[in-house]
Every structure is written in C-alpha cells, then in structure tokens.
Design a protein around this motif. Structure first.
Motif, PDB file in Angstrom:
ATOM      1  N   SER A 186      18.849  -1.762   7.336  1.00 34.43           N
ATOM      2  CA  SER A 186      19.795   0.140   6.961  1.00 34.43           C
ATOM      3  C   SER A 186      18.566   0.858   8.088  1.00 34.43           C
ATOM      4  O   SER A 186      17.863   0.325   8.182  1.00 34.43           O
ATOM      5  CB  SER A 186      19.466   0.521   5.949  1.00 34.43           C
ATOM      6  N   GLY A 187      19.866   1.816   8.377  1.00 35.47           N
ATOM      7  CA  GLY A 187      18.546   3.079   9.195  1.00 35.47           C
ATOM      8  C   GLY A 187      17.699   3.704   8.797  1.00 35.47           C
ATOM      9  O   GLY A 187      16.767   3.597   9.549  1.00 35.47           O
TER      10      GLY A 187
ATOM     11  N   GLU B 203      16.342  14.067  16.040  1.00 33.33           N
ATOM     12  CA  GLU B 203      17.472  13.751  16.266  1.00 33.33           C
ATOM     13  C   GLU B 203      18.152  14.694  17.350  1.00 33.33           C
ATOM     14  O   GLU B 203      18.031  14.846  17.322  1.00 33.33           O
ATOM     15  CB  GLU B 203      17.460  13.898  15.150  1.00 33.33           C
TER      16      GLU B 203
ATOM     17  N   LYS C 280      26.760   3.059  12.348  1.00 38.13           N
ATOM     18  CA  LYS C 280      27.538   3.723  12.834  1.00 38.13           C
ATOM     19  C   LYS C 280      27.935   3.763  13.734  1.00 38.13           C
ATOM     20  O   LYS C 280      28.997   2.422  13.788  1.00 38.13           O
ATOM     21  CB  LYS C 280      26.505   5.670  12.225  1.00 38.13           C
TER      22      LYS C 280
ATOM     23  N   ALA D 198      22.683  -1.126   8.625  1.00 32.09           N
ATOM     24  CA  ALA D 198      22.054  -1.553   9.483  1.00 32.09           C
ATOM     25  C   ALA D 198      21.466  -0.710   9.938  1.00 32.09           C
ATOM     26  O   ALA D 198      21.995   0.161  10.762  1.00 32.09           O
ATOM     27  CB  ALA D 198      22.788  -2.927  10.557  1.00 32.09           C
TER      28      ALA D 198
HETATM   29  N1  PLP Z   1      19.575   9.211  11.285  1.00 28.98           N
HETATM   30  C1  PLP Z   1      20.876   9.122  11.376  1.00 28.98           C
HETATM   31  C2  PLP Z   1      21.157  10.387  11.594  1.00 28.98           C
HETATM   32  C3  PLP Z   1      21.752   8.752  10.562  1.00 28.98           C
HETATM   33  O1  PLP Z   1      22.780   9.715  10.314  1.00 28.98           O
HETATM   34  C4  PLP Z   1      22.037   8.312   9.100  1.00 28.98           C
HETATM   35  C5  PLP Z   1      22.962   8.226   8.327  1.00 28.98           C
HETATM   36  O2  PLP Z   1      23.146   8.677   7.796  1.00 28.98           O
HETATM   37  C6  PLP Z   1      20.401   7.430   9.220  1.00 28.98           C
HETATM   38  C7  PLP Z   1      19.177   7.754  10.347  1.00 28.98           C
HETATM   39  C8  PLP Z   1      20.139   6.811   7.864  1.00 28.98           C
HETATM   40  O3  PLP Z   1      20.983   5.104   7.871  1.00 28.98           O
HETATM   41  P1  PLP Z   1      21.575   4.166   7.169  1.00 28.98           P
HETATM   42  O4  PLP Z   1      23.006   5.013   6.240  1.00 28.98           O
HETATM   43  O5  PLP Z   1      22.395   3.178   7.746  1.00 28.98           O
HETATM   44  O6  PLP Z   1      20.246   3.121   6.084  1.00 28.98           O
END
Ligand code: PLP
Length: 397
Positions: free
Chosen positions: A89-90, A158, A212, A222
């Motif tokens: 995941s992210g 970000e 996303k 992912a």
């Molecule tokens: N980074 C950003 C900018 C996000 O918007 C998100 C989730 O919305 C994440 C990281 C975390 O990602 P994930 O939901 O795939 O764990």
C-alpha cells in the motif's frame, strides 16, 4: 481563461514485448503473472550457486518476483529512476522510507499539509521511537526557511499536497535539503510521473500511493518508492524483514494500469482544468483549489515543474458544510467513496470522509476547512460532469 496544459508530452511506455530486446516467458506480450510464493532449485549445488551470486533467479516472493520486477521497471522508466520497489500500500511505502531513514534523535520535517495518515504515522509511531517530528504550517519554502536551526535527516513534501494542491518550489526544497544534509522525499501521488518527475528536480526519493493514478481503476492497493539503486537495494533488504510486499496479481494489475497512465492523466487533467474554470465562476463557490488556475498561490511554480495540473481539485462553498453535504448528495455522476485517481469521478465532503473520527472541528484544527469538497475527475466527458454540477448547485441554491 487559463492556458491549456502546456507541452503535455506523454512518455508512453512501450510494451514489454521483444521489440525492446526483453522477452517475457513464452513470448507473452504482457508480463505474465507469476502467482507463486516460492521458486524451485534443481539441486543443492544449484541453490548454492544462486546464494553465491553465480546464477540469477528468484528465491521467495518476499525477496522478489518477476511480475513485481516488470511493474517496478515500468515505474522506474516513468519516473526516470535507477530503481523502484513496490509495496502492499502507499502507507507501507511511506512508513518503510521513514523506518529506513530515521531513528532515535533524528529530525523529520513534514512540509505543511500531507495525507492524514502520513502525519498520523509520524506523530504517533515515529514519535514513540524518539524521532523528532516537526510539522510546518505551510507548504512553502518560506515556512521551511523559518524552521528551527539544527540538523535534519528527512524533509518530506507532498507535491501537489492533499487536499489543497499546494506546489512548493521543488528545486529550492532540494537545495535546502542538500545544504542541511537531509534527504528530500516527495510524495507525488497526486501528480503521477506523467506530470511531475521529482528526481529530475533534485528529490532523493519519490513515493506513491499506487492505489491512485498509477493503478488508476480503484481495484488495487499498492505503494511504490523510486530512487537510486543503492537505496532501493537497502529497501529490498528491509522489505524482506518487514514483509509489506505487493502480491503478484496486484503487481500485474498495476503494470497494466501504468500502460494507460499517460492517456488517463492527460484526459483527467484537461477535464479538471475546465471544471475548475467553470466552478470558479459559480456564485455558490467561495474558492477553488487547483494549481492550473491563476488564482492558486502556486500556479507559477506548477506551470514550471508540472506538465499539466492533474485530475484532483478541491473547492469551498459559500454555504459551508451543510451546502457541501447537500451538493455531494445531489451529484449524480461522481461516486461517494474514499480515494482518488480512478476512472470514475469521485466527490466527497473531505472532512466527513477523511476525518470522521475527529469531526469537522477536529479536521479544522488540522487545517482542513469545514465544507471542503474534494473532487477526483475520472474519464467521463467534461460536459456531463459540468451539467451534473450545474444541476447540483441549482439544488443547493
Ligand atoms: N499518499 C497520499 C498523497 C495519499 O493520498 C494516500 C492515500 O490516500 C497515501 C499516501 C496512502 O496510500 P494507500 O491508501 O495506498 O496506503
């Protein structure tokens, strides 16, 4: 009217067929799914040769797998990176980078607003491990220049930021980080490498929620990190211990999603810009946060570093939170669902979706305005989305 996206030249990844000299198993055009946890060896001597580095291959999917490698190499080509590593995941990607770079006494600076759980992770877990976490009030180089003196291990930004799409001057952030001996980590989930390649502007690492735009269809979870080969090699070792690997099937879907990333993001950016321009003219709208609009505080920087402005925007209504709830419920095309970057448009009253546990006041204390609507533009046509908004705004008027 703002100018249309400039120079939106899509780096269309070539198929992994034999034209590029790479051949997939059995000459399959797409990279096949190696749906396996483990790989076999012919003999003990064969196993020893693998461990001694005399033969190449795979051992166990937590340490690598050809389907994962195919998706990682496509992402590296898109990012212009030496290497990439995928995660489950992210958040697994973001947290793994923090675990790798930080330790007791190290200082982490988060540049203003970030995805909520990135901040939560830093404030709760990292602080428990005695990492010194500092969250700046704004996503700007000015805020950074006012930060306390002293060594910094990681600067995390970000770009664009979630949810008001701030775009700080990336090259100046990189210079600041270099001068302080810090690593600059950029989460560029909202831009995707089609619009912004942070490594070209001096970032050390790029992270993504590949859930996303990279995946693009809301059917996978992912994460990804791209950067120098030595750093990614170190992450591979760490991942073998932490275990947050992506599954082969998910990696296949992600690889397939990335093949259409360019055309999707181009279309989403064009529609989002037109919607942002439409929205800013409506009497019910207080302001629109979209870096493609000249009124956005970072429009100039965005024009400089991004190829177009992306498929995500947010806006505030004069009628506040009640109007936001009613508008979200009145819209007929965008779905009400967490996340963004997929083929279907999504609209949410953002604090209700992402800060439900804290309430509107708690969200506001975190800098998220009550009534903020986040709108992820999908692949529907502009006229349909605009007409839907016209009708929704009429209903709440
Ligand atoms: N980074 C950003 C900018 C996000 O918007 C998100 C989730 O919305 C994440 C990281 C975390 O990602 P994930 O939901 O795939 O764990």
């Amino acid at each position: 009217m703002s100018e249309p996206p400039k120079n939106l030249k899509i780096t269309e990844p070539s198929a992994d067929g034999n034209k590029s000299g790479r051949r997939n198993a059995e000459n399959s055009l797409p990279a096949p799914i190696f749906q396996t946890a483990t790989f076999t060896f012919d003999s003990t001597a064969d196993l020893a040769a693998f461990h001694d580095g005399e033969s190449e291959g795979y051992f166990y999917t937590r340490y690598g797998n050809p389907t994962l490698a195919a998706a990682e190499s496509r992402l590296s080509r898109l990012e212009g990176a030496e290497a990439s590593l995928l995660y489950a995941s992210g958040m697994a990607a973001v947290s793994s980078v923090f675990w790798a770079l930080l330790g007791p006494g190290a200082r982490l600076i988060l540049l203003g607003e970030t995805y909520r759980h990135t901040r939560d992770f830093a404030e709760s877990l990292l602080s428990r491990y005695k990492v010194d976490v500092e969250i700046l009030p704004e996503n700007t180089i000015d805020a950074l220049e006012k930060a306390n003196e002293g060594p910094v291990r990681v600067l995390f930004a970000e770009i664009p930021s979630n949810p008001t799409m701030r775009v700080p001057e990336l090259e100046r952030l990189a210079e600041w980080a270099r001068n302080r001996g810090a690593k600059l980590v950029v989460d560029s989930t909202i831009a995707s490498p089609v619009l912004l390649r942070p490594l070209e502007h001096g970032a050390d690492l790029v992270v993504h929620s590949a859930t996303k735009f990279l995946g693009g269809h809301n059917d996978l979870l992912a994460g990804a990190v791209s950067g120098s080969r030595p750093f990614i090699d170190a992450l591979v070792e760490q991942q073998a211990m932490l275990g947050a690997v992506i599954s082969p099937h998910t990696a296949f879907l992600l690889e397939r999603g990335m093949k259409t990333l360019g055309v999707r993001v181009e279309r989403q950016s064009e529609t989002a810009l037109r919607l942002a321009e439409f929205l800013r003219e409506q009497k019910q709208i207080k302001c629109v946060h979209y870096p493609g609009l000249e009124s956005h505080p970072d429009h100039k920087t965005a024009r400089k570093i991004m190829r177009a402005f992306g498929g995500l925007l947010s806006f505030e209504l004069n009628g506040g939170p009640d109007a936001a709830d009613r508008l979200v419920d009145s819209l007929r095309i965008p779905v009400l669902a967490a996340g963004f970057g997929g083929t279907e448009s999504q609209a949410e009253h953002h604090p209700r979706m992402a800060y439900a546990d804290l309430g509107l006041e708690g969200a506001q204390a975190r800098g998220v305005v009550p009534g903020l609507i986040r709108y992820s533009v999908g692949l529907e046509n502009f006229e349909a989305l605009r007409d839907d908004l016209v009708e929704g705004l009429r209903i709440i008027d």
